[in-house]
Design a protein around this motif. Sequence first.
Motif, PDB file in Angstrom:
ATOM      1  N   LYS A  12       0.825  -1.207   0.000  1.00  0.00           N
ATOM      2  CA  LYS A  12       0.000   0.000   0.000  1.00  0.00           C
ATOM      3  C   LYS A  12       0.859   1.258   0.000  1.00  0.00           C
ATOM      4  N   LEU A  13       2.074   1.146   0.544  1.00  0.00           N
ATOM      5  CA  LEU A  13       3.021   2.252   0.505  1.00  0.00           C
ATOM      6  C   LEU A  13       4.420   1.671   0.314  1.00  0.00           C
ATOM      7  N   ILE A  14       5.175   2.248  -0.618  1.00  0.00           N
ATOM      8  CA  ILE A  14       6.552   1.828  -0.881  1.00  0.00           C
ATOM      9  C   ILE A  14       7.449   3.051  -0.751  1.00  0.00           C
ATOM     10  N   PHE A  15       8.465   2.921   0.097  1.00  0.00           N
ATOM     11  CA  PHE A  15       9.427   3.996   0.336  1.00  0.00           C
ATOM     12  C   PHE A  15      10.750   3.566  -0.283  1.00  0.00           C
ATOM     13  N   VAL A  16      11.114   4.185  -1.396  1.00  0.00           N
ATOM     14  CA  VAL A  16      12.351   3.856  -2.115  1.00  0.00           C
ATOM     15  C   VAL A  16      13.377   4.937  -1.806  1.00  0.00           C
ATOM     16  N   ILE A  17      14.528   4.529  -1.302  1.00  0.00           N
ATOM     17  CA  ILE A  17      15.583   5.484  -0.967  1.00  0.00           C
ATOM     18  C   ILE A  17      16.918   4.939  -1.468  1.00  0.00           C
TER      19      ILE A  17
END
Length: 545
Positions: A12-17
């Motif tokens: 539902k949420l993807i945090f790409v860093i």
Amino acid sequence: MTNSIKELEDAKLIFVIGSNTTEAHPVISYYIKRAVKRGATLIVSDPRKIDLTKWATMYVRIKPGTDVAYMNGLMREIIANNWHDKTFIEDHTEGFEELKKVVDAYTLERTSEMAGVPVETLKKVARLLGEADVASLVYTLGITEHVCGVDNVKSTANLQMVLGNMGKRSGGVNPLRGQNNVQGACDMGALPNVYPGYQQVTDPKSQEKFQKAWGVDKLDDKVGLMIPAMFDGAADGSVKCLYIYGENVVLTEPNMAHTKKCLEACEFVVVGEIFHNETTPYADVIFPDYAWGEEEGTFTNSERRLQRVRGPLKAPGEAKSHWWVLQELAKRMGGNMGDWQSSHDIWEEIRSLTPSMAGISWPRIEEVGLQWPCPTEEHPGTSFLHKDGNFTRGKGKFHAIEWRAPAEIPDEEYPFYLSTGRRLWHYHTIQTQHSEKVTDLCGEEWMEVHPDDAARLGINNGDWVRAWSRRGEITLRAWVTERSAVGVCWCSFHFAAACGNVLTNNAFDPISQTAEYKVCAINIEKVKDGEPMGSNQVARRQARP
């Protein structure tokens, strides 16, 4: 990866860093895009405006080398607003109070100044993360290739534990490996501190176990050398031989001049390769290896999945599987590495000594691979780790981390940041340059320069520029683009004629010994006019895989 690739498309949420996913891991990027198409929120944090930002709900441009400060600031805001998972933290972690004390100093204003991210943007990112039921964090070499790479990795774990996102489907901390089978190489013990399955060489029980299995009286209980120490040892004479297998170190190691100096000084250099490359001229002996299409065995991908590899092609000339080469060398040196007749024999030895892979028999991965841990032949494999907050070590450990500056930052003499990485069309260094079709798509390197910097320096798109650092210089054409920020340049290491690693700094993380490929200081100037990049070249460079 703590979780599975397929779980990304259900997130539902993807945090790409620190991950240029579309170019470095194009297949995995499709799962992220599917998630977005299904309504997922995608946050991309990176110094460059990479192609994945076209799919992002939010793109956050951070200053190179400020990941710890950025994540500390996010955690402070999450905790201040009670978005942290108090139950998870209390039941499944330790060290939270120490973490809280450190991140408390990273106010929104201070973090904004350090990382170059507006306060309102920090607030929005923290709210999205804090209010999500579960979020998946994805990173790559943009996190690890710093002198504070270990701190960066620990910070990603801190963030996910604060949010209670560990041990959940479509959550976790998910590093995407830099090359095929890097995960497998590490799993098999191709590190100086562990045996297969991450069994420590300093552990007496592990030593006893492998001594018995391998029929030796004593295994060294000291941690071995990492690459920087090996090369420095070659230069000062303390290391007499370098055995380089499947790695074009002249192009891939930082500070190319230093690497060449070390190779020239080394008493005896052995290389195992499938092609001649920039490293093979330094070799005293070259073993012609099997390529992947000629080899039998297993690969392990980023999600810990062991898969069968079958060699449909016949190897040319005198090429041999490298396990055969190593076995023969051992025999001729008076040792014994076992009476292996095939890759299957080797795998049976590995799983007999590696509890996390004991259940992965050859027949079980005939069609589809299995993810370790898989301790028994009845076990289905593990899609995600630390289920229900049950960490391998017992409780998850928070690490209170202060931000540290890169080893080299811009100054008056070298006013630009340089970061390096990969282009979509090429795999590592010279391998793909044997394909005319690939080189037709991308046959030379270009230096990314922001339009404001280019205008100030009189550089037009396609002009030839000289880029130099304290270690060397290269000449290549300029790509004037907003992909890189003002004051930041970028190029790859794929091409010997203009390799970014001529410029990069041989400064290393003190623990992992990973080089700081992502940050060094350079200067640039125009040397002559060039033809502008054509529309077809722009389209190729801005392709969306």
